[in-house]
Design a protein around this motif. Sequence first.
Motif, mmCIF file in Angstrom:
data_model
loop_
_atom_site.group_PDB
_atom_site.id
_atom_site.type_symbol
_atom_site.label_atom_id
_atom_site.label_comp_id
_atom_site.label_asym_id
_atom_site.label_seq_id
_atom_site.Cartn_x
_atom_site.Cartn_y
_atom_site.Cartn_z
ATOM 1 N N HIS A 31 0.892 -1.005 0.009
ATOM 2 C CA HIS A 31 -0.114 0.012 0.007
ATOM 3 C C HIS A 31 0.813 1.182 0.226
ATOM 4 O O HIS A 31 1.763 1.434 0.791
ATOM 5 C CB HIS A 31 -0.768 -0.067 1.022
ATOM 6 N N ILE A 88 3.806 5.763 -9.933
ATOM 7 C CA ILE A 88 2.371 6.555 -10.350
ATOM 8 C C ILE A 88 2.575 7.755 -10.583
ATOM 9 O O ILE A 88 3.666 8.411 -10.328
ATOM 10 C CB ILE A 88 2.826 6.790 -8.633
ATOM 11 N N TYR A 125 -1.938 4.447 -11.653
ATOM 12 C CA TYR A 125 -0.907 3.379 -11.334
ATOM 13 C C TYR A 125 -0.886 2.185 -11.687
ATOM 14 O O TYR A 125 -1.531 1.992 -12.476
ATOM 15 C CB TYR A 125 -1.526 2.651 -9.354
ATOM 16 N N THR A 144 -4.414 -0.670 -9.854
ATOM 17 C CA THR A 144 -4.770 -0.121 -8.938
ATOM 18 C C THR A 144 -4.170 0.367 -8.192
ATOM 19 O O THR A 144 -2.881 -0.099 -7.704
ATOM 20 C CB THR A 144 -5.247 -0.795 -7.647
ATOM 21 N N ARG A 145 -4.230 1.177 -6.848
ATOM 22 C CA ARG A 145 -3.465 1.979 -6.129
ATOM 23 C C ARG A 145 -2.974 0.232 -5.195
ATOM 24 O O ARG A 145 -0.838 0.865 -4.540
ATOM 25 C CB ARG A 145 -3.636 2.815 -4.660
ATOM 26 N N THR A 172 -0.335 8.900 -3.837
ATOM 27 C CA THR A 172 -1.766 9.067 -4.292
ATOM 28 C C THR A 172 -1.733 9.344 -5.579
ATOM 29 O O THR A 172 -0.532 10.229 -5.628
ATOM 30 C CB THR A 172 -2.824 9.648 -3.848
#
Length: 400
Positions: A46, A91, A54, A72-73, A50
């Motif tokens: 995780h 990112i 991604y 996804t993140r 942000t």
Amino acid sequence: MKRILYFLSIAFLGLLAACQNDTPSMVSLGLDDTYVVERMKRLNLHPQFTGERYEWRLSYESTATDSIVATTRDYTFVAPQTGTYWLKLNIYDAANPVEHLMQIVVRQEEVAYSPYITRVYEYRPAPGQFVNELPEYNEGDTEETMRQKAEDRLAYNAGSMITLGGYGGYVVVGFDHTIVNRPGEYDFKILGNAFYSSSAQGATGGSSEPGIVMVSVDVNGNGQPDDPWYELAGSEYGKETTVKDYEITYYRPDENKTPEPGTSSSITDATYVRWTDNQGGTGYISKLTFHKQPYYPQWLASETMTFKGTRLADNAIDESGNGSYYVLHAYDWGYADNHPNNSEKSSFKIDWAVDAAGNPVALPGIDFVKIYTGVNQFNGWLGECSTEVAGVTDLHLEER
């Protein structure tokens, strides 16, 4: 002196502004450079930052090429074999783009995994003719003691069986490792007591009591099945005869009421366990002469039981026309207790997972399996359609 202090202040403010504009270098991304994990064990990743989008890319050992494994993140890494993996996260963000490369060393487990169920987390059958028998209820039993009895019957290939009762009744099981998703391959098998009958009309007619299968990943890492569930979309999932968001409520019967015999001598109380559903339907699970014990789970104090899920179309046909010969036909694929255990169609692919909206979901592996009876049908002297479960096997471990 004042002039010197003025220039020092300006320099300090300039340095502070530069640091504030360079946030990624000053704040931890929340990801290490190197990880060491056992094979078939989850690594939940995780990032703290942000972004607009991604991209996770994975390569193995000396492989020059990598492949996108998630957009996804968050990402859950799990590997079926030992070795060194390289995982790169990008990112994409106009203000603060980030690229982070991680080395993941996957080693052999210290204690060999079991390919079978090792834990039953919850056992909640709907009313049915085998409830309080498979497993047996004894006075004083609680939800926990009945859960343990179900676990004793299923864990480590115990070779026994439990019933899930009528529509919606379920069991939630887990393993001592993550069952890895190998795209395109069958990942696990569910054992039941389905069989084909040579005298039935149709090659797959016999005794099939289809159970819907759901899977979950332990994303929060707490070892409990409290993360999102995904249905494995079997052959009937997209058909008009399949009802989504079905809900049924069963009512505890009065065991001392005067029985109402059915049209068959095998039915001792035709109005035994009443049910209603959210489709305007109502009916009963009748009591049979073969099973005289209470059909409502006796360890539960509630006067009603409500279950929600996907309902499959009725699959039993009275081929005799007079109620003497019911044939329960198997659906094509994707359901528990639907085909015999020696059939490939009693196996399942994690690839089939869909979310609540029916969209395909790419899962790296699963930690929990939930099975519930998917048909709401009473079949004369045979009784209700009730899924039975005798075990779950990780096919990737079994083959070793």
